[in-house]
Write an enzyme that holds these catalytic residues in place. Structure first.
Site, PDB file in Angstrom:
ATOM      1  N   HIS A 161       0.848  -1.194   0.000  1.00  0.00           N
ATOM      2  CA  HIS A 161       0.000   0.000   0.000  1.00  0.00           C
ATOM      3  C   HIS A 161       0.882   1.240   0.000  1.00  0.00           C
ATOM      4  O   HIS A 161       2.096   1.151   0.235  1.00  0.00           O
ATOM      5  CB  HIS A 161      -0.960  -0.024   1.202  1.00  0.00           C
ATOM      6  CG  HIS A 161      -0.288  -0.221   2.531  1.00  0.00           C
ATOM      7  ND1 HIS A 161       0.162  -1.444   2.978  1.00  0.00           N
ATOM      8  CD2 HIS A 161       0.036   0.663   3.515  1.00  0.00           C
ATOM      9  CE1 HIS A 161       0.709  -1.320   4.170  1.00  0.00           C
ATOM     10  NE2 HIS A 161       0.667  -0.044   4.514  1.00  0.00           N
ATOM     11  N   ARG A 171      -4.674  15.635   5.926  1.00  0.00           N
ATOM     12  CA  ARG A 171      -5.088  14.231   6.073  1.00  0.00           C
ATOM     13  C   ARG A 171      -4.436  13.697   7.343  1.00  0.00           C
ATOM     14  O   ARG A 171      -3.242  13.906   7.561  1.00  0.00           O
ATOM     15  CB  ARG A 171      -4.647  13.414   4.857  1.00  0.00           C
ATOM     16  CG  ARG A 171      -4.949  11.937   5.002  1.00  0.00           C
ATOM     17  CD  ARG A 171      -4.741  11.162   3.694  1.00  0.00           C
ATOM     18  NE  ARG A 171      -5.248   9.812   3.849  1.00  0.00           N
ATOM     19  CZ  ARG A 171      -4.563   8.805   4.382  1.00  0.00           C
ATOM     20  NH1 ARG A 171      -3.326   8.998   4.772  1.00  0.00           N
ATOM     21  NH2 ARG A 171      -5.109   7.621   4.523  1.00  0.00           N
TER      22      ARG A 171
END
Ligand SMILES: C=C1C[C@]23C[C@@]1(O)CC[C@H]2[C@@]12CC[C@H](O)[C@@](C)(C(=O)O1)[C@H]2[C@@H]3C(=O)O
Ligand SMILES: O=C(O)CCC(=O)C(=O)O
Ligand SMILES: [Fe+2]
Length: 332
Positions: A259, A270
């Protein structure tokens, strides 16, 4: 190739299926079957109706925001000298030259080592901070052990705690990380080069990772077909990643998922929080005998978690460290 969330997926396994979403409020047999399938096909799933209280998550998010809002001169005080992986970090990831577009706080999750001097520096209200971390880790650890017990039962392993015992161990080396990807200052910045990386491609070395992120996009997973797909993270949900150690324990039946996080192009920052569920340093990791079916080859050697961590920290983020521990032709 990077797909936008609206692009159709053109692969065998991922076509029309999409990222698995597991609803923990469904009946046990369905949940067990779906988790096993997700761990085999993706090494990843999203979790809804997980039972972790919203208050724990929002309190953790609030104290982490408080920390990242502090001036850099304060944040860097949460750094160890000589450097350990723990404490505050900005851009540098690990010790071997990896960089990302983020800052982070990395903490040991074992309650015995959690309450260090760190908390006097991270917050003006250290008790608030340490309570938020403690409560969050406690809730997520219980969730992790519950998921691992569902897996052990679903795989018909003789011991329900075949996986969870590693995490419940008094000396478990689990850790907790909060990543902060600052937002861009103006809308015009969003026109700057796309496809920049926030946190480079890798698999997590541990058993399981439980991630919670706010709604700012960026996380992507790589499918078994080698296709990168974006994951839409809902603040109320969790994402679960199979790590290298679980791939080894299941003799490769479950795959550790690669990932990465794309650089933040939004004006909003974020923030993601990860609980990395790991064994104790002296614990042996090797394929569980029942996971090697008759006629199957044993795929991985036995090693201690200490040996695996040493290997991980001597390599780059994107390296395939699990390859170092593969058996050749079933011979170990
Ligand atoms: C470059 C590195 C950072 C990392 C240690 C490593 O040498 C290779 C694995 C990396 C990773 C990925 C998952 C977790 O975020 C992490 C804490 C871990 O256990 O392994 C990081 C390590 C780190 O940032 O210290
Ligand atoms: O920040 C994220 O969403 C993921 C980061 C990650 O994969 C990690 O810290 O290991
Ligand atoms: Fe990761």
């Amino acid at each position: 190739m990077v797909l936008s969330s609206s692009s159709p997926l053109r692969t065998k396994k991922t076509q029309a299926i999409g990222i698995p979403v597991i609803d923990l409020s469904l009946d046990a047999a369905t949940v067990s079957h779906r988790i096993i399938t997700a761990c085999q096909d993706y090494g990843f799933f999203k979790l809804i109706n997980h039972g972790v209280p919203t208050e724990n998550v929002s309190k953790m998010e609030e104290v982490a925001h408080g920390f990242f809002s502090k001036p850099t001169s304060e944040k860097i005080k949460v750094k160890s000298n000589p450097p350990t992986p723990f404490g505050y970090g900005c851009r540098n990831i690990g010790f071997n030259g990896d960089v990302g577009e983020l800052e982070y706080l990395l903490l040991q999750a074992n309650p015995l080592v959690l309450h260090s001097d760190t908390f006097n520096v991270v917050s003006n209200h250290p008790t608030d901070f340490s309570c938020a971390v403690d409560d969050y880790i406690h809730a997520v650890k219980e969730l992790t052990c519950g998921l691992l017990e569902i897996l052990a039962l679903g795989l018909s392993l003789p011991e329900k705690n075949a996986f969870s015992r590693f995490i419940r161990d008094f000396d478990s080396d689990s850790c907790f990380r909060v990543n902060h990807y600052p937002g861009v200052k103006t809308e015009s910045n969003q026109l700057k080069p796309a496809h920049r990386i926030g946190f480079g491609e890798h698999s997590d070395p541990q058993i399981f990772t439980i991630l919670r992120s706010n709604d700012v996009p960026g996380l992507q997973i790589c499918t078994v077909d080698g296709l990168w797909i974006p994951v839409n993270t809902e603040p109320t949900d969790f994402c679960v990643f199979v790590g290298d150690a679980l791939e080894v324990l299941t003799n490769g039946r479950f795959k550790s998922v690669r990932h990465r996080v794309m650089a933040n192009m939004s004006t909003k920052s974020r923030m993601s929080m990860m609980y990395f569920a790991a064994p104790a340093m002296n614990e042996w990791i090797s394929p569980i005998p029942q996971m090697i079916s008759p006629g199957d080859l044993r795929l991985y050697k036995s090693f201690t978690w200490n040996e695996y961590k040493k290997a991980a920290y001597s390599m780059r983020l994107g390296d395939q460290r699990i390859d170092l521990f593969k058996c050749h032709s079933g011979l170990c």
